[in-house]
Design a protein around this motif. Structure first.
Motif, PDB file in Angstrom:
ATOM      1  N   ILE A 135       0.847  -1.199   0.000  1.00  0.00           N
ATOM      2  CA  ILE A 135       0.000   0.000   0.000  1.00  0.00           C
ATOM      3  C   ILE A 135       0.875   1.239   0.000  1.00  0.00           C
ATOM      4  CG2 ILE A 135      -1.776   1.288   1.241  1.00  0.00           C
ATOM      5  CD1 ILE A 135      -2.785  -1.290   2.413  1.00  0.00           C
ATOM      6  N   ALA A 136       0.617   2.146  -0.940  1.00  0.00           N
ATOM      7  CA  ALA A 136       1.323   3.425  -0.999  1.00  0.00           C
ATOM      8  C   ALA A 136       0.551   4.462  -0.194  1.00  0.00           C
ATOM      9  CB  ALA A 136       1.476   3.880  -2.449  1.00  0.00           C
ATOM     10  N   ASP A 137       1.204   5.568   0.132  1.00  0.00           N
ATOM     11  CA  ASP A 137       0.534   6.587   0.943  1.00  0.00           C
ATOM     12  C   ASP A 137      -0.596   7.273   0.179  1.00  0.00           C
ATOM     13  OD1 ASP A 137       0.531   7.897   3.583  1.00  0.00           O
ATOM     14  OD2 ASP A 137       0.935   9.709   2.423  1.00  0.00           O
ATOM     15  N   ALA A 159       5.342   2.595   3.315  1.00  0.00           N
ATOM     16  CA  ALA A 159       5.253   3.925   2.706  1.00  0.00           C
ATOM     17  C   ALA A 159       4.084   4.742   3.246  1.00  0.00           C
ATOM     18  CB  ALA A 159       5.130   3.794   1.188  1.00  0.00           C
ATOM     19  N   VAL A 160       3.230   4.143   4.053  1.00  0.00           N
ATOM     20  CA  VAL A 160       2.075   4.848   4.604  1.00  0.00           C
ATOM     21  C   VAL A 160       2.544   5.679   5.802  1.00  0.00           C
ATOM     22  CG1 VAL A 160      -0.209   4.624   5.630  1.00  0.00           C
ATOM     23  CG2 VAL A 160       0.508   3.049   3.829  1.00  0.00           C
ATOM     24  N   ILE A 161       2.467   6.981   5.682  1.00  0.00           N
ATOM     25  CA  ILE A 161       3.052   7.871   6.688  1.00  0.00           C
ATOM     26  C   ILE A 161       2.415   7.669   8.064  1.00  0.00           C
ATOM     27  CG2 ILE A 161       3.348  10.297   7.359  1.00  0.00           C
ATOM     28  CD1 ILE A 161       3.606  10.950   4.370  1.00  0.00           C
ATOM     29  N   ALA A 166      -5.022   0.645   7.276  1.00  0.00           N
ATOM     30  CA  ALA A 166      -3.983   1.527   6.749  1.00  0.00           C
ATOM     31  C   ALA A 166      -4.623   2.879   6.459  1.00  0.00           C
ATOM     32  CB  ALA A 166      -3.377   0.935   5.478  1.00  0.00           C
ATOM     33  N   ARG A 167      -4.211   3.907   7.179  1.00  0.00           N
ATOM     34  CA  ARG A 167      -4.788   5.244   7.001  1.00  0.00           C
ATOM     35  C   ARG A 167      -3.877   6.051   6.074  1.00  0.00           C
ATOM     36  NH1 ARG A 167      -8.997   5.237  10.307  1.00  0.00           N
ATOM     37  NH2 ARG A 167      -8.921   3.956  12.198  1.00  0.00           N
ATOM     38  N   ASN A 210      -7.476   7.769   1.816  1.00  0.00           N
ATOM     39  CA  ASN A 210      -8.574   6.957   2.343  1.00  0.00           C
ATOM     40  C   ASN A 210      -8.036   5.977   3.377  1.00  0.00           C
ATOM     41  OD1 ASN A 210      -7.148   5.270   0.666  1.00  0.00           O
ATOM     42  ND2 ASN A 210      -8.932   4.354  -0.314  1.00  0.00           N
ATOM     43  N   ALA A 211      -8.956   5.281   4.022  1.00  0.00           N
ATOM     44  CA  ALA A 211      -8.601   4.237   4.979  1.00  0.00           C
ATOM     45  C   ALA A 211      -8.892   2.885   4.347  1.00  0.00           C
ATOM     46  CB  ALA A 211      -9.384   4.406   6.277  1.00  0.00           C
TER      47      ALA A 211
END
Length: 416
Positions: free
Chosen positions: A153-155, A184-186, A200-201, A205-206
């Motif tokens: 998952i990317a940010d 990569a998800v901040i 993953a926020r 989106n979540a």
């Protein structure tokens, strides 16, 4: 045949410009997209400016993609639009061809299925091969394969899996042994309270991810979770093995960390924060394990740490309770210990506290309150009385002293 007229040796048919009339091709055989909108090849004839194709056989009525980038839209289980041509009656397996950016999209909230084959996706009982991009706002992605899959998952909210990029999806369901890469998800990942599930926020989106066995992330949040540290930057929580962590935040009232990693617990200059095995833990209420060493922080003496002894040998700092610690190495920046009850001096700014069968060794301590009984070292000690039940010895200020046992005699003896 058109309007009862039969044409032979035709190579190209141009249905004409859009004039409000639906130009339709009816066929029982395969059509080949060319990569150009409203254009395809059927029985060796190139058809241009087509609006619709109706297949009279769902077995031989095959849609074949081009070597260029083709765009497919699932209108329903019985209708697909490809390169702006509407198809019905087609074979339920569509090969998008060898294009590098073939895409398929569907209705909001639609369900999509992947297995163990790259570039293959299924939705509305239609199977697409050779796809690179899948678009569905609020889409739900389910892995029905038999081997462990990896989701990245990317940010920006995009998901990579099986050589495809998914955009707009809000749910991933794995089979229980899937791997998630959210490094990569901040904002990292959030535990939901259910095993094998995280959120993953991303910045857009979540995404709820279920059925995973392992995950990689920089940050993890939860509430009233039991965390087990297994190695540097790694822990297990709610049946998921996490790696790459540098920060864990628990917002509950009973978050717990137990560690098998050989590392000390180091306080920071923030309340209710401690660093262990490369991870900053915040909001945790009970901590145990590691090498059983608790270390103070050093921020040039601007703030101090207070260690409160509790029944059973537990040590409280802020709202954190450390269990089973046998060494506390403070930094000497006005650090204090509360409620020892009894202690034995071992050197400057250092002493031992015995609690049952356990001994806790303190160093770098400047003051003690709730002292009780002081036992001196085996060498020469100087005790300076500074007030009622208070004294100074070994560079430590003691309050609430009930008695002093001077200990062994040195060459000059103990002095008061």
């Amino acid at each position: 045949e058109v309007h009862g007229l039969t044409f032979k040796n035709i190579e190209t048919v141009d249905a004409g410009s859009d004039n409000g009339v639906v130009d339709k091709l009816t066929t029982a055989t395969q059509v080949d997209l060319t990569g150009t909108d409203k254009e395809l090849i059927n029985t060796g004839i190139t058809f241009q400016n087509l609006d619709s194709v109706v297949f009279t056989s769902s077995i031989t009525g095959i849609i074949a993609g081009s070597a260029l980038s083709d765009t497919f839209v699932i209108d329903s289980g019985s209708q697909v639009t490809a390169n702006e041509i509407v198809f019905t009656g087609f074979n339920s397996t569509i090969d998008a061809g060898s294009g590098l950016e073939d895409s398929v999209s569907g209705a909001d909230g639609s369900q999509w299925f992947i297995s163990d084959i790259d570039n293959q996706i299924k939705s509305s009982d239609i199977t697409f091969l050779g796809i690179e991009s899948v678009i569905a706002t609020g889409g739900l992605l389910t892995d029905i394969g038999t081997s462990a899959n990896q989701f990245t998952i990317a940010d920006n909210g995009s998901i990579d899996a099986d050589a495809m990029t998914f955009t707009g999806f809000t749910s991933i369901t794995g089979s229980g042994d899937e791997i998630l890469n959210a490094s990569a998800v901040i904002d990292g990942l959030s535990l939901t309270g259910s095993n094998n599930q995280v959120i993953a926020r991303t910045s857009t989106n979540a995404i709820t991810v279920s059925g995973i066995a392992a995950a990689q992330a920089d940050r993890l949040t939860g509430s009233n979770v039991a965390y087990e540290v297994t190695a540097n930057n790694a822990l297990t929580a709610q049946a998921i093995d996490f790696t790459g962590l540098t920060e864990v935040v628990d917002s509950g009232t009973s978050g717990d960390v137990a560690s098998t990693a050989s590392d000390q617990w180091t306080l920071t200059d923030k309340d209710d924060e401690v660093v262990h095995a490369g991870i900053s833990f915040q909001g945790i209420k009970t901590l145990s394990g590691g090498n059983n060493i608790l270390a103070g922080h050093d921020n040039n003496g601007l703030t101090s740490d207070t260690y409160t002894l509790r029944s059973g040998g537990d040590i409280q700092v802020d709202a954190m309770v450390f269990v089973g610690m046998d060494t506390v190495n403070a930094t000497g920046n006005l650090d204090a210990v509360e409620d020892t009850g009894a202690l034995t001096l071992t050197g400057n700014n250092a002493f031992n506290v015995v609690d049952g069968s356990s001994i806790i060794h303190f160093t770098g301590i400047d003051s003690v309150t709730g002292t009780g009984v002081i036992t001196g070292t085996s060498g020469d000690d100087i005790f300076t009385v500074t007030g009622n039940n208070t004294l100074l010895s070994k560079d430590i200020s003691f309050e609430d002293v009930s008695s002093v046992l001077a200990g062994g005699q040195g060459s000059d003896g103990d002095t008061v």
